[in-house]
Design a protein around this motif. Structure first.
Motif, mmCIF file in Angstrom:
data_model
loop_
_atom_site.group_PDB
_atom_site.id
_atom_site.type_symbol
_atom_site.label_atom_id
_atom_site.label_comp_id
_atom_site.label_asym_id
_atom_site.label_seq_id
_atom_site.Cartn_x
_atom_site.Cartn_y
_atom_site.Cartn_z
ATOM 1 N N LYS A 25 -42.969 -12.849 91.320
ATOM 2 C CA LYS A 25 -41.630 -12.490 91.785
ATOM 3 C C LYS A 25 -40.552 -12.951 90.801
ATOM 4 N N TYR A 29 -38.018 -10.709 88.660
ATOM 5 C CA TYR A 29 -36.561 -10.901 88.725
ATOM 6 C C TYR A 29 -35.959 -11.001 87.322
ATOM 7 N N ASN A 33 -33.259 -8.533 85.580
ATOM 8 C CA ASN A 33 -31.952 -9.107 85.217
ATOM 9 C C ASN A 33 -32.024 -9.754 83.830
#
Length: 215
Positions: A25, A29, A33
């Motif tokens: 995860k 992320y 980003n």
């Protein structure tokens, strides 16, 4: 009695690993980003670099300040010495400026410039060296006594830092006793002399104390 839930080895292996799931995860992320993450890393790096440089710079300036102070104290000419000490005082980010203030105060006192001496001694209160810190307080008390500000001098002596070495504490007490004598409080002065004699028989001014307590 609570039933034990049995999980086979095969079933346990099928269950998702919490660490792997969290890592996946997190990596997802970062990927989503990426530009923000890069900016964040750059900011952190710049902050660490800035703090490290700041610490290095302050340490370097502090060492240079004490080198300047040493040079000033070795100067035999009083006028030149004052100029060098003033230069140290004007240097930022160095503890040497507080020490320079103490030595400037001594010069001003010898010259009879008590106002300038008192001003410098206020700055000298920030000295870390406990011996010079105590000496600065004694010097200030001497000036106050000379100005006949006896009560003010007594109060100032009693407000001395508690971390002073024992012999300096006794010097401060001795100064208090001298002031009490000036105020004609001889019984109180004698009490201090007796206290010093009993608590510190190895005091380097013990003969003076003994002569006073015998009076």
């Amino acid at each position: 009695m609570a039933k034990k839930i049995k999980i086979s080895k095969k079933e346990a292996l099928k269950q998702p690993d919490e660490f792997i799931t969290t890592t996946t995860k997190f990596l997802k992320y970062i990927k989503e980003n990426e530009s923000r993450f890069i900016v964040f890393v750059i900011i952190i790096f710049m902050l660490v670099l800035g703090v490290s440089f700041g610490v290095y710079y302050v340490k370097k300036v502090n060492v240079a300040g004490f080198a300047q102070l040493s040079k000033a104290l070795d100067e035999p000419d009083v006028t030149k010495k004052k100029k060098l000490l003033q230069d140290v005082k004007n240097t930022k980010f160095t503890d040497a400026k507080h020490y320079a203030a103490f030595f400037l105060a001594k010069i001003y006192k010898d010259e009879g410039n008590t106002e300038s001496a008192k001003k410098e001694l206020k700055d000298a209160e920030n000295i870390k060296d406990v011996y010079l810190k105590g000496s600065a307080r004694l010097l200030m008390a001497d000036i106050m006594v000379k100005e006949n500000k006896l009560d003010e001098a007594m109060k100032y002596l009693k407000e001395a830092p508690t971390d002073l070495p024992s012999f300096l504490k006794d010097e401060l007490k001795l100064k208090e006793a001298f002031i009490l004598e000036k105020k004609n409080s001889f019984a109180e002065a004698a009490k201090i002399y007796n206290e010093i004699e009993k608590s510190n028989p190895d005091f380097y001014l013990i003969k003076l104390v003994q002569s006073k307590s015998a009076m």
